[in-house]
Write a protein that holds these residues in place. Structure first.
Motif, PDB file in Angstrom:
ATOM      1  N   PHE A   1       2.575  -0.997  -5.891  1.00 39.17           N
ATOM      2  CA  PHE A   1       2.138  -2.237  -5.258  1.00 39.17           C
ATOM      3  C   PHE A   1       3.282  -2.969  -4.556  1.00 39.17           C
ATOM      4  O   PHE A   1       3.189  -3.284  -3.374  1.00 39.17           O
ATOM      5  CB  PHE A   1       1.487  -3.177  -6.287  1.00 39.17           C
ATOM      6  N   ARG A   2       4.355  -3.248  -5.272  1.00 39.66           N
ATOM      7  CA  ARG A   2       5.437  -4.061  -4.694  1.00 39.66           C
ATOM      8  C   ARG A   2       6.035  -3.395  -3.458  1.00 39.66           C
ATOM      9  O   ARG A   2       6.218  -4.036  -2.432  1.00 39.66           O
ATOM     10  CB  ARG A   2       6.511  -4.323  -5.744  1.00 39.66           C
ATOM     11  N   ASP A   3       6.333  -2.111  -3.563  1.00 38.82           N
ATOM     12  CA  ASP A   3       6.931  -1.390  -2.431  1.00 38.82           C
ATOM     13  C   ASP A   3       5.998  -1.390  -1.219  1.00 38.82           C
ATOM     14  O   ASP A   3       6.427  -1.686  -0.098  1.00 38.82           O
ATOM     15  CB  ASP A   3       7.256   0.049  -2.815  1.00 38.82           C
ATOM     16  N   TYR A   4       4.738  -1.063  -1.427  1.00 37.27           N
ATOM     17  CA  TYR A   4       3.781  -1.008  -0.318  1.00 37.27           C
ATOM     18  C   TYR A   4       3.503  -2.394   0.240  1.00 37.27           C
ATOM     19  O   TYR A   4       3.391  -2.568   1.456  1.00 37.27           O
ATOM     20  CB  TYR A   4       2.466  -0.354  -0.747  1.00 37.27           C
ATOM     21  N   HIS A   5       3.384  -3.361  -0.655  1.00 39.28           N
ATOM     22  CA  HIS A   5       3.115  -4.746  -0.239  1.00 39.28           C
ATOM     23  C   HIS A   5       4.229  -5.240   0.694  1.00 39.28           C
ATOM     24  O   HIS A   5       3.953  -5.796   1.764  1.00 39.28           O
ATOM     25  CB  HIS A   5       3.012  -5.626  -1.497  1.00 39.28           C
ATOM     26  N   LEU A   6       5.470  -5.005   0.316  1.00 34.60           N
ATOM     27  CA  LEU A   6       6.605  -5.437   1.140  1.00 34.60           C
ATOM     28  C   LEU A   6       6.711  -4.625   2.431  1.00 34.60           C
ATOM     29  O   LEU A   6       6.990  -5.183   3.499  1.00 34.60           O
ATOM     30  CB  LEU A   6       7.906  -5.351   0.344  1.00 34.60           C
ATOM     31  N   LEU A   7       6.493  -3.315   2.350  1.00 29.46           N
ATOM     32  CA  LEU A   7       6.538  -2.456   3.538  1.00 29.46           C
ATOM     33  C   LEU A   7       5.518  -2.921   4.569  1.00 29.46           C
ATOM     34  O   LEU A   7       5.834  -3.080   5.759  1.00 29.46           O
ATOM     35  CB  LEU A   7       6.272  -0.998   3.154  1.00 29.46           C
ATOM     36  N   LEU A   8       4.292  -3.155   4.118  1.00 29.39           N
ATOM     37  CA  LEU A   8       3.233  -3.546   5.049  1.00 29.39           C
ATOM     38  C   LEU A   8       3.456  -4.944   5.602  1.00 29.39           C
ATOM     39  O   LEU A   8       3.104  -5.220   6.755  1.00 29.39           O
ATOM     40  CB  LEU A   8       1.869  -3.417   4.374  1.00 29.39           C
ATOM     41  N   ASP A   9       4.057  -5.822   4.823  1.00 25.10           N
ATOM     42  CA  ASP A   9       4.388  -7.157   5.332  1.00 25.10           C
ATOM     43  C   ASP A   9       5.443  -7.064   6.430  1.00 25.10           C
ATOM     44  O   ASP A   9       5.310  -7.695   7.486  1.00 25.10           O
ATOM     45  CB  ASP A   9       4.864  -8.055   4.197  1.00 25.10           C
TER      46      ASP A   9
END
Length: 165
Positions: free
Chosen positions: A52-60
Motif C-alpha cells: 500500500f505505502r509504496d504504491y500509494h506514494l508512487l501513484l501520487d
C-alpha cells in the motif's frame, strides 16, 4: 458560426493550417493526460494490500507529474494561436484512454493498466511529434520529447513495481 481561432490573432510565424493539426494532436494528448491523471489519482486513493505505502506514494508522484504536463500542453496550443479544451465534456470527447469506474481493482491490475495507459500516451505524443515536425513547429517538437520521456519513465516504474521478486 465564425472560426473561434480567427479572433485570437496570436502572433506566430507558423502556418495557421499547419498549427491547427498540431493543436488537434495536442488537444487529444491533453485529454488523455487528464484521463490518465484522474485514473492515477483514483488508483492512488483506492490501492490496498501489502505494498500500500509504496504504491500509494508512487501513484501520487505520478499523478502530480501528469497534472504538471497539462498546463504546458494547453499553453503550447494557445501559443500557436489555437484553442484548447474547455470542460470535462470536452475532455471526454477527445480522450482515447478509457476510464476505470470499477469499485475495486486489484493492485497488480492497477499497475498494469496504468503502465499500458502511459504507453498509449507515448503513442499520442508521437503523433504530436510527427504533426509538429510536419508543421515546422520546432518548439512543440522539442518539448514533446520531454513529455514522452516522462511517460516512458512512468511506464517503466509501473512495470518494475509489478515484477515478482
Amino acid at each position: 458560426m465564425a472560426d473561434a481561432n480567427a479572433n485570437l490573432k496570436t502572433p506566430t510565424d507558423l502556418n495557421r493550417n499547419a498549427t491547427k493539426s498540431v493543436a488537434e494532436a495536442l488537444n487529444s494528448s491533453l485529454a488523455d493526460c487528464f484521463a490518465l491523471y484522474l485514473k492515477t489519482k483514483n488508483f492512488h486513493w483506492h490501492v490496498s494490500g501489502p505494498h500500500f505505502r509504496d504504491y500509494h506514494l508512487l501513484l501520487d508522484d505520478q499523478s502530480a507529474q501528469i497534472l504538471g504536463v497539462t498546463d504546458a500542453i494547453a499553453e503550447r496550443v494557445r501559443k500557436t494561436g489555437n484553442t484548447t479544451l474547455r470542460s470535462i465534456g470536452d475532455i471526454a470527447r477527445h480522450q482515447t484512454i478509457a476510464d476505470n469506474d470499477k469499485p475495486f481493482v486489484d493492485p497488480a491490475a492497477m499497475l498494469a493498466e496504468l503502465r499500458d495507459d502511459n504507453l498509449k500516451l507515448v503513442e499520442s505524443f508521437r503523433v504530436v511529434k510527427d504533426a509538429a515536425d510536419e508543421a515546422k513547429d520546432n518548439a512543440t517538437s522539442g518539448i514533446v520529447d520531454e513529455w514522452t520521456d516522462q511517460a516512458e519513465e512512468r511506464a517503466w516504474f509501473l512495470f518494475e513495481a509489478s515484477r515478482k521478486a
